[in-house]
Design an enzyme around this catalytic site. Structure first.
Site, PDB file in Angstrom:
ATOM      1  CE  LYS A  24      -8.234  -6.084  -3.318  1.00 25.93           C
ATOM      2  NZ  LYS A  24      -8.037  -5.311  -2.099  1.00 25.93           N
ATOM      3  CG  ASP A  47     -11.341  -6.602   3.148  1.00 29.25           C
ATOM      4  OD1 ASP A  47     -10.628  -7.432   2.563  1.00 29.25           O
ATOM      5  OD2 ASP A  47     -11.319  -5.384   2.908  1.00 29.25           O
ATOM      6  CD  GLN A  66      -6.959  -1.906  -1.360  1.00 27.81           C
ATOM      7  OE1 GLN A  66      -7.880  -2.640  -1.709  1.00 27.81           O
ATOM      8  NE2 GLN A  66      -5.759  -2.379  -1.077  1.00 27.81           N
TER       9      GLN A  66
HETATM   10  N1  GUN Z   1      -4.728  -3.626   1.749  1.00 28.46           N
HETATM   11  C1  GUN Z   1      -3.832  -4.639   1.665  1.00 28.46           C
HETATM   12  N2  GUN Z   1      -4.455  -5.842   1.749  1.00 28.46           N
HETATM   13  C2  GUN Z   1      -5.774  -5.561   1.902  1.00 28.46           C
HETATM   14  C3  GUN Z   1      -6.923  -6.388   2.040  1.00 28.46           C
HETATM   15  O1  GUN Z   1      -6.869  -7.625   2.070  1.00 28.46           O
HETATM   16  N3  GUN Z   1      -8.111  -5.722   2.155  1.00 28.46           N
HETATM   17  C4  GUN Z   1      -8.194  -4.369   2.149  1.00 28.46           C
HETATM   18  N4  GUN Z   1      -9.402  -3.807   2.287  1.00 28.46           N
HETATM   19  N5  GUN Z   1      -7.139  -3.577   2.021  1.00 28.46           N
HETATM   20  C5  GUN Z   1      -5.942  -4.174   1.898  1.00 28.46           C
END
Ligand code: GUN
Length: 300
Positions: free
Chosen positions: A54, A121, A98
């Site tokens: 990311k 998100d 996350q």
């Molecule tokens: N962990 C797995 N997929 C995601 C996601 O799309 N966003 C976040 N914040 N954590 C994750």
């Protein structure tokens, strides 16, 4: 060969990211540099890889990124405090916490602490509720990326029967809401559904988001279905490990009209739409700071 049926998520993500890069450049001209803060609590290896990717994509797109790596024993109060600091920092436009979090931190409390305007998100109840009401809100990145791939593959989605396998808050539920918004007829299957294969075989579109390696085989699909595989499962294959999806791609390839591979399907789209959401959030926050036209008229 059926390779032409594989939907190239990497190429599609490249197109989204090229657009994002242009939008970032336009915002920079207006004096605003989109900035994403990423919080990682603990040392989960998969999460570390996701966060690194990311941050890399953000840099490539011209988006500033701030990484907060906290040890697994960080208290919930400390995480909440960090979120509050980032909420009130006008230079930060997006906050990503996350998941999964260590067990002593309550996920809902932490996600609800994020300012909905910075919730890239789309997990805050304000955005979840807004999506189900059809309001223009920040929407979860993976389902939004799936919708992009479906529109590129099928064009108009109106009236299509879509089956979503899985009802998670991150993928299944928002996926169903987005498909409904696109005028699909939507069925959500889950572990308690009766005769799930019979229901899935009626679908024009199948979204697999269960987290079970290669669970969806040809017996779940009608000929010509479009299949989006959201699963990312690490399996042991002899003496090495590799990633597979929730769909048995080899088994379904001759039957379907298109299917996303794993890796290289939905995965890159999730990150691309995280960048897109960061730009949307930055633009909205910038606009909110500008005096309104009405206010300008009353001053002049
Ligand atoms: N962990 C797995 N997929 C995601 C996601 O799309 N966003 C976040 N914040 N954590 C994750």
């Amino acid at each position: 060969m059926n390779a032409h049926k594989l939907i190239d998520g990497k190429a599609a993500a490249g197109r989204v990211l090229a657009q994002v890069k242009k939008e970032v450049a336009d915002l920079v001209i207006d004096g605003i540099n989109p900035c994403l803060a990423v919080i990682l609590v603990g040392e989960d290896p998969a999460s570390q890889v996701y966060v690194r990717n990311k941050v890399l994509r953000a840099e490539e797109s011209g988006i500033l990124s701030i990484e907060h790596k906290l040890s697994a024993d960080t208290s919930e109060a400390k995480v909440l405090n960090l979120i509050h600091v980032l909420n009130s920092d006008p230079a930060v436009h997006g906050i990503l916490l996350q998941l999964p979090l260590p067990k002593h931190i309550e996920e809902t409390r932490a996600l609800q602490a994020i300012d909905p305007r910075k919730d890239v998100d789309g997990f805050h109840s304000e955005n979840v509720g807004g999506l189900s009401q059809g309001r223009d809100v920040l929407t979860p990145c993976t389902p939004t990326g799936c919708m992009y791939l479906l529109r590129e593959t099928l064009g108009d989605l109106r009236g299509k029967h879509a089956v979503v396998v899985g009802r998670s808050n991150i993928v299944g539920k928002p996926m169903a809401a987005l498909l409904l918004q696109a005028d699909c007829t939507v069925t959500v299957l889950h572990s308690r559904s009766r005769n799930p294969q019979d229901l899935a075989r009626q679908a024009d579109i199948v979204i697999a988001a269960v987290g079970r390696p290669r669970m969806i085989d040809a017996s779940w699909l009608k000929p010509g279905a479009v299949v989006i595989d959201v699963g990312i499962n690490r399996i042991q294959d002899g003496d090495r490990s590799r990633l597979v999806g929730d769909v048995d791609t080899d088994d379904v390839l001759s039957l379907v009209s298109a299917v996303t591979p794993v890796p290289g399907g939905v995965g890159p789209m999730t990150i691309a739409f995280l960048m897109k959401n960061t730009v949307i959030a930055a633009r909205q926050q910038f606009k909110a700071q500008q005096p309104s036209e009405a206010a300008c008229l009353s001053i002049s």
